[in-house]
Structures are given as C-alpha cells and as structure tokens.
Motif scaffolding. Sequence first.
Motif, PDB file in Angstrom:
ATOM      1  N   GLU A  39       0.976  -1.240   0.172  1.00 38.88           N
ATOM      2  CA  GLU A  39      -0.252   0.178   0.527  1.00 38.88           C
ATOM      3  C   GLU A  39       0.962   1.079  -0.244  1.00 38.88           C
ATOM      4  N   ARG A  40       2.130   1.545   0.499  1.00 39.11           N
ATOM      5  CA  ARG A  40       2.888   2.225   0.733  1.00 39.11           C
ATOM      6  C   ARG A  40       3.520   2.854  -0.451  1.00 39.11           C
ATOM      7  N   LEU A  41       3.704   1.536  -0.800  1.00 40.03           N
ATOM      8  CA  LEU A  41       4.436   1.855  -2.302  1.00 40.03           C
ATOM      9  C   LEU A  41       3.945   2.576  -3.601  1.00 40.03           C
ATOM     10  N   ALA A  42       2.105   2.814  -3.762  1.00 43.25           N
ATOM     11  CA  ALA A  42       1.843   3.755  -4.083  1.00 43.25           C
ATOM     12  C   ALA A  42       1.872   5.522  -4.246  1.00 43.25           C
ATOM     13  N   ASP A  43       2.499   5.535  -2.466  1.00 40.61           N
ATOM     14  CA  ASP A  43       3.527   6.216  -2.681  1.00 40.61           C
ATOM     15  C   ASP A  43       5.057   6.548  -2.549  1.00 40.61           C
ATOM     16  N   SER A  44       4.821   6.946  -3.928  1.00 41.07           N
ATOM     17  CA  SER A  44       6.549   7.205  -4.064  1.00 41.07           C
ATOM     18  C   SER A  44       7.250   8.265  -3.424  1.00 41.07           C
ATOM     19  N   ASP A  45       6.876   9.066  -2.720  1.00 42.50           N
ATOM     20  CA  ASP A  45       7.786   9.707  -1.185  1.00 42.50           C
ATOM     21  C   ASP A  45       8.080   8.937   0.394  1.00 42.50           C
ATOM     22  N   ASP A  46       7.333   7.465   0.280  1.00 44.41           N
ATOM     23  CA  ASP A  46       7.966   6.650   1.021  1.00 44.41           C
ATOM     24  C   ASP A  46       9.363   5.249   0.333  1.00 44.41           C
ATOM     25  N   PRO A  47      10.825   6.151   1.290  1.00 40.51           N
ATOM     26  CA  PRO A  47      11.783   5.318   0.309  1.00 40.51           C
ATOM     27  C   PRO A  47      11.964   4.387   0.931  1.00 40.51           C
TER      28      PRO A  47
END
Length: 279
Positions: A39-47
């Motif tokens: 789910e977090r992978l869709a957020d490009s700001d999560d390194p």
Amino acid sequence: MAKKSKSRKSSGTAGSKSFSQELSAHFSELSDNASRALERLADSDDPEALHDLRISLRSQRVLLGLFPRCRTLRKQRDHLGMAARLTGLDRDLEVAIGLAESLVNETKTGEQQLSFLTDKLSVSRKKLLTGLQDVRLPLVLSQVDRDWSKKLSNKRKSVLQSAARAQNRKFEKRVLITAADLQMTSPVADWHLLRLQVKRLRYWGEGFASVLTENQCRRIPALIALQQRLGLLHDFCLFESQFQQELILPEPWQQRLEKWQQNALADAAGMLQHLKMRW
C-alpha cells in the motif's frame, strides 16, 4: 506412574503447539508487513516501502523452505518469488539513485546522470505497481498465510527443529565450499556467488533462530555483517555495469566507485577470514 507419563506427554504437546503458533504468528506478521508495504509503495515519497516489501517476501520464502516436498507451499513460494523478481529493477534503481546522490555531493558533478536515474525509476514504478496487481499479490499473501498455518498445525517441535537445523547445516556447507578458495584477487562474480550463499544462510538463521544450535545462532551477526559488505560490493559493481549503455559515468564518479569497490572488497575479505577462523 501413568499419570506422570501422561503429564509429560501433555506438556510436550502444549510446547509443540506453542512453538507452531509462534512460527504461524511470525509468518502472519510478515504477510501483514508485506501488505502494508504494498500500500505504501503507491506513495512515491516513502523511501522504505520497496525495501520493506522485499524483506517480507524474502523472509516468507525462506520459511516456506522448511517444507520443500509440500506441493502447495512450493507453489506459493514460486508465486512470492515471481512478485519479488518484479521488484528487482526498482530496487536497483533506488540503490543507484542513492549512490548517484552521494557521488554528486562528493564530486560536484553528474546532475544529468542523477536526473536520468530518477526519471527512469518513475517510469519503472508505474510498471511495477501494475505487475504486482497482475500477479494478485494481496490474494497470494492471504492464501500462503493460511496454507502455512495449516501445515504447521500438526507438526511437533522436535520435527520442525530437526528439519531447520539440518537445512542450516546444508547452507553452512555451501557457504564454506564457495568461500574455500576466495582471495582479494578473485573475480567479483565469485564474491557475488558467496553473497547469495551467505544471504540464504543468514535469513534461514534469523527465521529459525529459536530452534537452531547455539553455534548456528552465534554466527548470525557475523553473517549479517559479511552480507552487508558483499552487498555494497555488488551494488558498486552493478552501478557501473547495469546502465553503461544508457549512462556515461563522469570520470570523477568512476574513480570514486573504484575506490569504494576496493574498500568494500577489503572489508569483506577480512570479515570472511575472521568468520572462517571462528567457524
């Protein structure tokens, strides 16, 4: 006497069940971590999302290796491996961007190369998300979690412990064979093979540490340190070779990378020698 015998048997069964439940709960936690990372992978700001996803998938595949003859779990392991392979290019690009940022800061050159890698990751990330949807990773995670728990439900701790220790010994033998003749002057490809063997042993040890022997557990910290150094060496070499047809590295970058490679190789060789002496 009969009561005492029955009591010991009951105690053993309870302990076995507790251990199976512990392994089952750990696997479920890995499934949850993978689902959240997806789910977090869709957020490009999560390194850290991609890293967390890969760690969870790898750990699950390691645990599934406890039952190599189980067709259902072997199939689920293949599905997880397929998902993990889809993440390979994005992982390499993230590492390359991290190295490029360090090189830009140290050499004050290479902004164009860094921009190229960043744009390439943006395009690749969209393909990755589509690919993970196509392999229906959330469904696979749910199914493998259920199948793993079912397989564990009727296994005694002694059986699981024996299998985990035996497989650990096999991985140890492979590491020692691969490392036997390695020298600083050995081809980098040979060090890469060692990295793969060390990684398998390290993750197996971490996954089954609670049932391994004292000596097997004692080696885990050294294996982690060695794998990290070998990983750095691999990343430096991969950075130079993977994009060479698309990316011309500035001369200062090449000089710095060569120095980093030599330092990583020297560190890895020293750690390997120390590990051999204490094996």
